[in-house]
Motif scaffolding. Structure first.
Motif, PDB file in Angstrom:
ATOM      1  N   LEU A  19      49.436  85.580  52.600  1.00  0.00           N
ATOM      2  CA  LEU A  19      48.270  85.288  53.435  1.00  0.00           C
ATOM      3  C   LEU A  19      47.531  86.562  53.839  1.00  0.00           C
ATOM      4  N   GLY A  20      48.264  87.627  54.125  1.00  0.00           N
ATOM      5  CA  GLY A  20      47.631  88.896  54.469  1.00  0.00           C
ATOM      6  C   GLY A  20      46.802  89.430  53.316  1.00  0.00           C
ATOM      7  N   ALA A  21      47.343  89.357  52.108  1.00  0.00           N
ATOM      8  CA  ALA A  21      46.591  89.807  50.931  1.00  0.00           C
ATOM      9  C   ALA A  21      45.382  88.912  50.683  1.00  0.00           C
ATOM     10  N   PHE A  22      45.576  87.615  50.854  1.00  0.00           N
ATOM     11  CA  PHE A  22      44.486  86.653  50.693  1.00  0.00           C
ATOM     12  C   PHE A  22      43.358  86.961  51.675  1.00  0.00           C
ATOM     13  N   GLY A  23      43.733  87.256  52.916  1.00  0.00           N
ATOM     14  CA  GLY A  23      42.739  87.589  53.934  1.00  0.00           C
ATOM     15  C   GLY A  23      42.019  88.891  53.634  1.00  0.00           C
ATOM     16  N   ILE A  35      36.298  85.910  62.917  1.00  0.00           N
ATOM     17  CA  ILE A  35      37.230  84.908  62.388  1.00  0.00           C
ATOM     18  C   ILE A  35      38.352  85.600  61.613  1.00  0.00           C
ATOM     19  N   LEU A  36      38.018  86.642  60.866  1.00  0.00           N
ATOM     20  CA  LEU A  36      39.034  87.383  60.111  1.00  0.00           C
ATOM     21  C   LEU A  36      40.044  88.036  61.061  1.00  0.00           C
ATOM     22  N   VAL A  87      44.303  77.172  60.294  1.00  0.00           N
ATOM     23  CA  VAL A  87      43.484  75.965  60.120  1.00  0.00           C
ATOM     24  C   VAL A  87      42.154  76.114  60.856  1.00  0.00           C
ATOM     25  N   LEU A  88      42.203  76.594  62.087  1.00  0.00           N
ATOM     26  CA  LEU A  88      40.967  76.779  62.851  1.00  0.00           C
ATOM     27  C   LEU A  88      40.044  77.786  62.174  1.00  0.00           C
ATOM     28  N   CYS A  89      40.601  78.879  61.664  1.00  0.00           N
ATOM     29  CA  CYS A  89      39.784  79.883  60.960  1.00  0.00           C
ATOM     30  C   CYS A  89      39.156  79.279  59.711  1.00  0.00           C
ATOM     31  N   TYR A  90      39.936  78.514  58.971  1.00  0.00           N
ATOM     32  CA  TYR A  90      39.416  77.887  57.765  1.00  0.00           C
ATOM     33  C   TYR A  90      38.269  76.930  58.098  1.00  0.00           C
ATOM     34  N   LEU A  91      38.487  76.099  59.102  1.00  0.00           N
ATOM     35  CA  LEU A  91      37.459  75.121  59.464  1.00  0.00           C
ATOM     36  C   LEU A  91      36.191  75.795  59.983  1.00  0.00           C
ATOM     37  N   LYS A  92      36.366  76.831  60.795  1.00  0.00           N
ATOM     38  CA  LYS A  92      35.198  77.544  61.330  1.00  0.00           C
ATOM     39  C   LYS A  92      34.524  78.395  60.262  1.00  0.00           C
ATOM     40  N   GLY A  93      35.334  79.020  59.411  1.00  0.00           N
ATOM     41  CA  GLY A  93      34.805  79.983  58.451  1.00  0.00           C
ATOM     42  C   GLY A  93      34.205  79.386  57.201  1.00  0.00           C
TER      43      GLY A  93
END
Length: 129
Positions: A19-23, A35-36, A87-93
């Motif tokens: 997830l860290g690499a994905f981000g 958001i990041l 989930v919140l970051c995904y939905l907002k972003g």
């Protein structure tokens, strides 16, 4: 040793790296810096508690008392805290959707993590020399 803590701790560490690499490489192109930063907070706390669960799995060799409850609190707390942030970051972003009700899971997860640490502290204090 308490094998469930070792397994979940290692799985949390593995997914935190992914997830860290994905981000760092993909999400920074679609998320706002705010958001990041929230996403990175979820990854950091997941990592911290991955190491804690690994340590707990080893610590269980010295004191099995309450290890199961500490494990449950740290695991559930990490899942609620970090996953709700993701989930919140995904939905907002990506969808510009805010689900305020889902945000209550983050502090509940935080409280569970605090309880896990508090139980662990009490457990260590009770250990006889």
């Amino acid at each position: 040793m308490y094998k469930p803590s070792l397994i979940i701790g290692i799985a949390f560490a593995l997914t935190a790296v992914i997830l860290g690499a994905f981000g760092a490489h993909y999400l920074k192109t679609i998320f706002t810096p705010e958001i990041l930063t929230s996403f990175e907070t979820g990854v950091k706390y997941q990592f911290y508690h991955a190491f804690a669960l690994i340590a707990l799995g080893i610590y269980a060799k010295f004191s099995a008392h309450s290890v199961k409850w500490i494990h449950i609190l740290l695991t559930a707390g990490t899942l609620l805290f970090s996953v709700s942030i993701y989930v919140l970051c995904y939905l907002k972003g990506t969808m510009q959707i805010g689900l305020g009700g889902l945000g209550i899971l983050t502090p509940i997860g935080g409280v569970l993590m605090i309880l896990g640490w508090a139980f662990w502290l009490m457990n260590v204090i009770k250990i006889e020399k």
